[in-house]
Design a protein around this motif. Structure first.
Motif: not given
Length: 747
Positions: A86-92, A349-358, A406-415
């Protein structure tokens, strides 16, 4: 998506009844594949799995034991696996700091000989990622002629639809207690084939005990939280959540009124304890009201695949017009159908739908520069190809920004690592048509049933044959492929071209020629190692399969003082770990571990997984582009015979390393011929009785021979690359030195 606290409460109130399994005889049982697979993986759990990578060696045995249980009980199972998220509005959220710390603790314990501490740390730092197993599980189910589907989204809603269908597609449901959130009479939550019993929950009894209506019970489950969302903050610290939640729902009448009261009435918190005031701010900050409403709508109007092949929401007549806000953007029904047959997975498909992958930290923790550079470089290029393939046949809406965190970029999700779809690759592979040769005749001549990489390359090895498969510019679109063999061959041809094993003129490149040369030199063994050779050459191309240590080495002191020997063993054991050791599936590995090999295994795993996703994206693009005569094809073989299905562990690499180090130590300063059988016996003693009995019949010797046989295939391919001058002289010399060193020692 288990509901927090619910199972504990149901057990405390004795709302789960146990009945004899014989009462289910003759029924069609719909099974939540994710709930069932969790049970199976627990049965096949391996304490050392987090230290060796790969999949549980006992997975197949555990699955087949379950299938035998259903068969003996005369139960006809239909497995339903979950599909898209299901789509989520927040980043992973990609941080894995806690797990990384526990893995480091585990490896420190291994190095100190404290295996119990290591196993304890691993047990809380590693969970098997089910989506990585489903394609393998589907293969096993197909082998046993057991029915399965993947739901468009959650498996629960699909199971409810199948049970309520007038055609009585299934008679009962085996799932988790969270299925009670839907409109069901009862749910079977476990089956014990040993005791010949099953556990069942009747929803009417639960509602009577809770003194709640159907709608209020749904609200309670959403407030409790789980995979679908967080626990309602004001109740998150309540040890007796269910009791407190019931009282609040009875007082406010609906869950919406309850959460709205917290969001809209801050004045009620005057002179209240700090914890309650903090909960109010959490409700506002997390926008909990919106989350609650979206989740409630998602449960009421969850999309299902109908028996007519359409995807539509449950209770469609009452569904709101903005269903995409809480489910996600709609895909063509054809895509959902391919998903249902296991032809494609949900990952891309999930990456395509929500715009983010992890990208989460691998088992080795991904601390080397090589691994991180690989992720941000070549792996991103493979993702770009996969996304471009999917976008090429979908609505222009999907041509939007896609980012990987990427996990090593920190938790803020800015990178954000932006993926730019590789459109040129898609255009380059659009000029294929059937060549002069008949695929079926060539398969028969080659004595194989399913096309593989060397066979496909062989079809275009002759420039004249290659040119006949090139569609001239401006020519009419060729007729759709009508046989499975043609589709599989075209699919592999395009995949080879995407990864530069075939040129734009459809002749093999130097890397493609390397596969041909290796297969011709070792025809009896090359068929088994097709995928591994493909992966190995990809890693040779980016110089990650070398004899050099990575930027961070976990081996403090080499076993051998001879640097030539150390480098040779490193390279050969890395190569051997690209293929899976064979296991009996009864006992699991409990022998030596090697974190340096695990770091290489992480490189192998992320490459193999992304190549698999690329392969799936390609077959989807071909089908949506009408390259195949779809009404004449059985899609199941396409789903179960795609490449890159297996992710090996480090075990075979460890065996090769142990053997080579042992025989080298025994031979040091000894002019006589090395005693191979003595070295083999020492290795068997070192890995221990448990590990020895876990390996397939025949023991260590046949596995070592397989490892060296693959080395021969790979070495032949590297010689071909060297002759074409596409790899450095230094890398060529590394392989040559390693081959020279092991020549007299190998078994």
């Amino acid at each position: 998506m288990p509901v927090q606290h619910l199972d504990i409460y149901l057990n405390q109130k004795n709302l789960i009844s146990v009945q004899p399994l014989s009462t289910l005889s003759g029924i069609r049982l719909g099974i939540d594949g994710n709930v069932w697979l969790k049970k199976v993986t627990q049965a096949a759990s391996e304490q050392y799995l987090a230290g060796i990578g790969g999949i549980p060696s006992g997975l197949r045995k555990a699955i087949e034991k379950e299938l035998d249980g259903f068969k003996a009980a005369s139960i006809h199972p239909l497995f339903v696996f979950s599909g898209l998220a299901l789509i989520r509005k927040e980043k992973p959220y990609v941080s894995g700091d806690a797990m990384i710390s526990k893995r480091n603790t585990a490896w420190d314990a291994v190095n100190s000989g404290k295996m119990q501490l290591a196993l304890s740390s691993w047990s809380t730092s590693y969970v098997i990622h089910q989506p990585d197993l489903i394609h393998l599980v589907i293969r096993i189910l197909k082998e046993h002629n057991v029915d399965y589907i993947r739901a468009p989204y959650g498996a629960g809603a699909q199971l409810v639809y199948l049970e309520c269908n007038p055609k009585q597609i299934i008679h009962a449901i085996y799932a988790g207690s969270e299925l009670l959130m839907f409109d069901v009479d009862r749910v079977i939550t476990s089956i014990d084939f040993g005791k010949q019993t099953f556990s069942v929950i009747t929803k009417k009894n639960v509602l009577q005990d809770f003194m709640l209506s159907d709608d209020q019970f749904l609200d309670l489950c959403i407030l409790a939280g789980g995979d679908h969302g967080q626990t309602f903050p004001p109740l998150a610290s309540e040890s007796a959540f269910i009791y407190k939640g019931i009282l609040e729902l009875q007082q406010h009448r609906t869950g919406f009124n309850f959460v709205k009261a917290y969001a809209d009435a801050p004045q009620i918190f005057k002179q209240k304890p700090f914890a309650i005031v903090a909960s109010y701010f959490q409700v506002v900050k997390s926008n909990y009201v919106d989350m609650f409403c979206r989740m409630r709508c998602a449960m009421k109007h969850h999309p299902i695949l109908t028996d007519e092949g359409h995807v539509e929401p449950m209770n469609a007549q009452q569904a709101p017009t903005d269903i995409h806000e809480f489910i996600g953007y709609r895909l063509p029904d054809e895509v959902y159908y391919y998903l249902s047959r296991g032809l494609i997975s949900d990952a891309t498909l999930n990456i395509l739908l929500c715009g983010y992958g992890a990208e989460f930290s691998p088992l080795c923790n991904g601390e080397t520069k090589e691994y991180r550079s690989f992720l941000s470089g070549d792996i991103m290029k493979i993702k770009a190809q996969a996304l471009a393939l999917m976008k090429s046949q979908l609505h222009p809406f999907y041509d939007r920004k896609i980012s990987i965190l990427h996990w090593y970029d920190g938790t803020s999700g800015t990178v954000e690592h932006v993926v730019k779809a590789d459109v040129t690759s898609v255009e380059a592979i659009s000029n294929w048509k059937s060549g002069k040769q008949s695929v079926e005749k060539e398969l028969k001549k080659a004595g194989i049933v399913i096309p593989n990489f060397s066979f496909t390359l062989g079809l275009v090895a002759n420039p004249g044959e290659a040119s006949s498969s090139v569609l001239a510019k401006g020519a009419d679109k060729p007729a759709p492929l009508s046989t499975l063999a043609e589709v599989q061959t075209r699919h592999l041809s395009k995949l080879l071209q995407l990864r530069s094993f075939i040129e734009a003129s459809h002749v093999p490149s130097s890397y493609g020629k390397a596969i041909i040369d290796a297969s011709r030199a070792h025809p009896t063994v090359s068929g088994e190692y097709q995928d591994a050779l493909f992966v190995a050459l990809e890693l040779v191309r980016v110089e990650l399969l070398t004899s050099k240590p990575y930027s961070l080495s976990y081996t403090k002191k080499p076993v051998l003082e001879d640097e030539t020997a150390t480098k040779a063993i490193r390279l050969v054991s890395r190569a051997a770990s690209l293929i899976s050791a064979r296991f009996r599936g009864v006992k699991s590995w409990a022998g030596p571990l090697n974190r340096d090999l695990l770091a290489f295994n992480s490189v192998n795993k992320v490459l193999t997984r992304n190549l698999r996703h690329l392969s799936e994206s390609l077959i989807l693009e071909m089908l949506l582009a009408n390259e195949c005569q779809k009404d004449a094809l059985d899609f199941t073989p396409l789903a179960t015979q795609q490449p890159f299905a297996f992710e090996p562990s480090t075990v075979l690499g460890i065996l090769v390393k142990e053997y080579l180090e042992t025989i080298a130590l025994n031979s040091s300063g000894n002019s006589s011929a090395p005693n191979k059988e003595q070295a083999l016996q020492q290795v068997e003693e070192h890995i221990g009785v448990t590990s020895l009995s876990s390996i397939a019949e025949g023991g260590v010797k046949p596995e070592l021979q397989r490892g060296f046989a693959f080395w021969d295939v790979l070495f032949e391919a590297v010689k071909s690359l060297s002759a074409s001058n596409v790899i450095s002289k230094e890398l060529t010399q590394e392989f040559q030195d390693a081959n020279n060193w092991i020549k007299s020692l190998r078994i």
